[in-house]
Design an enzyme around this catalytic site. Structure first.
Site, PDB file in Angstrom:
ATOM      1  N   ASP A 177      30.718  47.735  56.389  1.00 55.24           N
ATOM      2  CA  ASP A 177      31.694  47.135  55.486  1.00 55.24           C
ATOM      3  C   ASP A 177      31.144  47.087  54.054  1.00 55.24           C
ATOM      4  OD1 ASP A 177      34.219  45.367  55.296  1.00 55.24           O
ATOM      5  OD2 ASP A 177      32.709  44.068  54.381  1.00 55.24           O
ATOM      6  N   GLU A 213      32.265  52.212  54.315  1.00 54.16           N
ATOM      7  CA  GLU A 213      33.483  51.927  53.569  1.00 54.16           C
ATOM      8  C   GLU A 213      33.190  52.073  52.083  1.00 54.16           C
ATOM      9  OE1 GLU A 213      36.815  48.558  52.606  1.00 54.16           O
ATOM     10  OE2 GLU A 213      34.681  48.121  52.577  1.00 54.16           O
TER      11      GLU A 213
HETATM   12  C1  ARE Z   1      39.342  36.280  51.313  1.00 51.52           C
HETATM   13  C2  ARE Z   1      40.483  35.905  50.368  1.00 51.52           C
HETATM   14  C3  ARE Z   1      39.989  35.880  48.933  1.00 51.52           C
HETATM   15  C4  ARE Z   1      38.822  34.931  48.801  1.00 51.52           C
HETATM   16  C5  ARE Z   1      37.724  35.362  49.775  1.00 51.52           C
HETATM   17  C6  ARE Z   1      36.525  34.435  49.753  1.00 51.52           C
HETATM   18  O1  ARE Z   1      41.531  36.857  50.521  1.00 51.52           O
HETATM   19  O2  ARE Z   1      41.059  35.456  48.094  1.00 51.52           O
HETATM   20  O3  ARE Z   1      38.306  34.997  47.475  1.00 51.52           O
HETATM   21  O4  ARE Z   1      38.255  35.390  51.092  1.00 51.52           O
HETATM   22  O5  ARE Z   1      36.863  33.183  50.279  1.00 51.52           O
HETATM   23  C7  ARE Z   1      38.658  40.862  53.783  1.00 51.52           C
HETATM   24  C8  ARE Z   1      39.976  40.606  53.069  1.00 51.52           C
HETATM   25  C9  ARE Z   1      39.792  39.724  51.843  1.00 51.52           C
HETATM   26  C10 ARE Z   1      39.057  38.455  52.232  1.00 51.52           C
HETATM   27  C11 ARE Z   1      37.710  38.884  52.791  1.00 51.52           C
HETATM   28  C12 ARE Z   1      36.854  37.701  53.203  1.00 51.52           C
HETATM   29  O6  ARE Z   1      40.531  41.862  52.685  1.00 51.52           O
HETATM   30  O7  ARE Z   1      41.092  39.381  51.325  1.00 51.52           O
HETATM   31  O8  ARE Z   1      38.908  37.624  51.099  1.00 51.52           O
HETATM   32  O9  ARE Z   1      37.943  39.673  53.983  1.00 51.52           O
HETATM   33  O10 ARE Z   1      37.517  36.926  54.130  1.00 51.52           O
HETATM   34  C13 ARE Z   1      37.392  46.063  47.714  1.00 51.52           C
HETATM   35  C14 ARE Z   1      36.032  46.276  48.357  1.00 51.52           C
HETATM   36  C15 ARE Z   1      36.123  46.648  49.808  1.00 51.52           C
HETATM   37  C16 ARE Z   1      37.013  45.664  50.569  1.00 51.52           C
HETATM   38  C17 ARE Z   1      38.371  45.669  49.884  1.00 51.52           C
HETATM   39  C18 ARE Z   1      39.360  44.734  50.568  1.00 51.52           C
HETATM   40  O11 ARE Z   1      35.324  47.286  47.628  1.00 51.52           O
HETATM   41  O12 ARE Z   1      34.815  46.621  50.359  1.00 51.52           O
HETATM   42  O13 ARE Z   1      38.230  45.266  48.524  1.00 51.52           O
HETATM   43  N1  ARE Z   1      37.134  46.000  51.993  1.00 51.52           N
HETATM   44  C19 ARE Z   1      36.253  45.401  53.028  1.00 51.52           C
HETATM   45  C20 ARE Z   1      36.996  45.071  54.299  1.00 51.52           C
HETATM   46  C21 ARE Z   1      37.929  43.913  54.053  1.00 51.52           C
HETATM   47  C22 ARE Z   1      37.086  42.685  53.731  1.00 51.52           C
HETATM   48  C23 ARE Z   1      35.901  42.963  52.932  1.00 51.52           C
HETATM   49  C24 ARE Z   1      35.518  44.221  52.578  1.00 51.52           C
HETATM   50  C25 ARE Z   1      34.994  41.851  52.654  1.00 51.52           C
HETATM   51  O14 ARE Z   1      37.649  46.197  54.793  1.00 51.52           O
HETATM   52  O15 ARE Z   1      38.751  43.660  55.153  1.00 51.52           O
HETATM   53  O16 ARE Z   1      37.895  41.743  52.989  1.00 51.52           O
HETATM   54  O17 ARE Z   1      34.131  41.755  53.790  1.00 51.52           O
HETATM   55  C26 ARE Z   1      39.898  49.201  44.294  1.00 51.52           C
HETATM   56  C27 ARE Z   1      38.365  49.207  44.321  1.00 51.52           C
HETATM   57  C28 ARE Z   1      37.859  48.871  45.721  1.00 51.52           C
HETATM   58  C29 ARE Z   1      38.469  47.574  46.188  1.00 51.52           C
HETATM   59  C30 ARE Z   1      39.981  47.671  46.166  1.00 51.52           C
HETATM   60  C31 ARE Z   1      40.622  46.351  46.555  1.00 51.52           C
HETATM   61  O18 ARE Z   1      40.387  50.303  45.019  1.00 51.52           O
HETATM   62  O19 ARE Z   1      37.876  50.482  43.958  1.00 51.52           O
HETATM   63  O20 ARE Z   1      36.459  48.779  45.711  1.00 51.52           O
HETATM   64  O21 ARE Z   1      38.033  47.314  47.529  1.00 51.52           O
HETATM   65  O22 ARE Z   1      40.431  48.003  44.848  1.00 51.52           O
HETATM   66  O23 ARE Z   1      41.897  46.585  46.970  1.00 51.52           O
END
Ligand code: ARE
Ligand code: CA
Length: 494
Positions: A177, A213
């Protein structure tokens, strides 16, 4: 996504193994924050590396891994190494206390010195602001999640111990991740210190399969090339381009040279998907653009293309049902977690004698005929090349995989769930009716999309291939699926 380990073990034995799935990815397995309302994304907020979530405890996890391995279905764990929880406090799923505000995670233990702070992250609030800046992106907080300092040997050791434990249990690899948010050299150090695989299940000296990812659509962002030596890259341009084509924004005929010529990384480095736990709710893209289970006709077609094309290692999302509430292009229920009983326990997947399941709770995309039959297609055609490409100069295409499989798509515009009021074409121009080269040996074949080969009968369409490999192919404009496919194992014996 979010299945219980006992259910996955059952599914490996009764479905994934028999239907030729190579592996199963499970949601993060380690202890995470318990959040109000139990959103799915709480699993991405680690509290410790104790294996215990609502999917089950360590004993149940071990049992699942053993059962799946015995069926030849490998287990891949979604690992969250970048961070711990955000700024909140409470208890984790294994009962450990945590305090994100103070960066205290006694279940590991991690304390404030194990996290990036003002000395390493240049932004005022310690959040990532400029996502293209490699220092911010790696050393600052992703959505407020407390960012671990992987340059520290102590942090590395804790994570290596966790990963080695999973390896010794018998997992085959990891979805890493948020790899973009960790320095490649830190990841290299951690992964180079992992154990060889458990010889109870794997040949000697086997190493984990890791896919990263890294959300990259071109431009100045962090380039996936930095991570290629560390495993496969989840190629986000793959889903985006395919989704765009199947949404009718680009003609199918252009797919002829889909792959590196479109700017994608080499297929041997790529890991691919159409839908994911994020995409389905509009994360990493947009609702209405992303294709999820609410548009099954589109999802099946785009997934079939992914499975038929010789590029990358594909993954299918198998998800649960939730009630979409769309407002201003957003799903207000994007947070909704897995189906549970009144006590918050995840509801089991229940398979009925007629093979249907409790689909009021679980979508089970992997049990949709069009999808599992295309999984079979992919394993039958193996590495055979794309041959016999045909297109109508628009949205009808067909191709074979060597001499082992054939597929055709008819996506003339009004075919999909899009209501096109300006469409003045008549139905004739929307149907696919062509004599095409299938690449297959002569014989009668079953279409594996409208039906199956059952005994020596086709339950759906048949495709009659002559001595020259030619067959009359027909896909009407209003059929339930916009494609048909067949392969050597779907041939009638006489
Ligand atoms: C949640 C709440 C937030 C709060 C946070 C902390 O939604 O509001 O601030 O908790 O309390 C998942 C959810 C998040 C969640 C998080 C933790 O999607 O909403 O936050 O879990 O519970 C970026 C990252 C990429 C990430 C995506 C979603 O680079 O790594 O955002 N994806 C992974 C997983 C997710 C997960 C996380 C990471 C965190 O697949 O499921 O989040 O572990 C552009 C940029 C990208 C960016 C993208 C966002 O394209 O280039 O880098 O991706 O925008 O859409
Ligand atoms: Ca980081």
């Amino acid at each position: 996504m979010e299945w219980k380990y006992d259910d996955i073990g059952d599914e490996c034995e009764r479905f994934l193994g028999p239907y030729g799935y190579g592996g199963v990815q499970v949601s993060p397995v380690n202890e995470h924050a318990i959040m109000d309302g139990r959103p799915w994304y709480e699993r991405y907020q680690p509290v410790s590396y104790v294996i215990q979530t609502r999917s089950g405890n360590e004993r149940q996890f071990r049992r699942m891994v053993e059962r799946c391995n015995r069926m030849g279905v490998r287990v891949y764990v979604d690992i969250v190494l970048n961070h711990m929880t955000g700024g909140q406090q409470g208890f984790g799923t294994a009962g450990n206390r945590f305090n994100g505000h103070e960066q205290q995670y006694p279940g590991v233990p991690f304390t404030p010195e194990h996290f990036n702070g003002p000395e390493s992250c240049p932004t005022d609030n310690l959040e990532i602001i400029d996502w293209d800046d490699p220092v911010q992106s790696r050393n600052c907080r992703l959505f407020g999640l407390r960012d671990l300092k992987h340059s520290l040997e102590y942090v590395r050791q804790k994570q290596i111990a966790f990963l080695n434990k999973l390896i010794d249990i018998g997992v085959a690899g990891f979805r890493c991740d948020a790899s973009t948010h960790m320095w490649p050299e830190d990841l290299k150090n951690i992964f180079s210190r992992l154990n060889n695989f458990n010889v109870q299940f794997f040949p000697p000296n086997s190493r984990p399969f890791i896919y990263h990812e890294i959300i990259y659509y071109g431009g100045s962002g962090i380039n996936p090339n930095e991570y290629i030596s560390l495993g496969r890259i989840i190629e986000f341009r793959f889903w985006k381009e395919i989704t765009n084509v199947f949404r009718g924004n680009n003609q199918l005929r252009w797919l002829r040279n889909f792959g590196t010529e479109w700017g994608l990384i080499d297929g041997t480095n790529a890991f691919i998907m159409i839908d994911s736990h994020d995409l389905r709710v509009g994360h990493n893209g947009q609702l209405g653009f992303n294709i999820n289970c609410f548009e099954p006709r589109l999802l099946k077609a785009a997934t079939a293309f992914m499975l038929a094309w010789n590029y990358g290692i594909p993954r299918i999302l198998s998800s649960y049902r939730w009630k979409q509430i769309i407002k201003d292009g957003k799903d207000l229920n994007e947070w909704v977690g897995p189906p549970t009983d009144l006590f918050g326990n995840i509801i089991s997947v229940k398979i009925n004698p007629d093979k249907s399941w409790n689909d009021e709770y679980w979508i089970c995309e992997h049990r949709w005929r069009q999808i599992y039959n295309m999984v079979r297609f992919r394993s039958i055609v193996g590495d055979e090349p794309i041959l016999n490409w045909w297109d109508n100069g628009d949205n009808q295409i067909a191709f074979s995989r060597g001499h082992s499989g054939f597929i055709a798509f008819n996506l003339q515009k009004s075919n999909m769930n899009i209501i096109d009021n300006n469409n003045t074409d008549n139905n004739d121009s929307l149907e696919l009716r062509q004599r095409l080269q299938t690449g297959l040996p002569a014989g009668t074949y079953c279409d594996i999309i409208s039906g199956d080969l059952n005994g020596n009968h086709c339950t759906g369409k048949t495709i009659i291939v002559d001595e020259n490999g030619l067959a009359d192919i027909y896909i009407g404009h209003d059929e339930s699926d916009i494609f048909l496919a067949t392969h050597l194992d779907a041939k009638l014996s006489k």
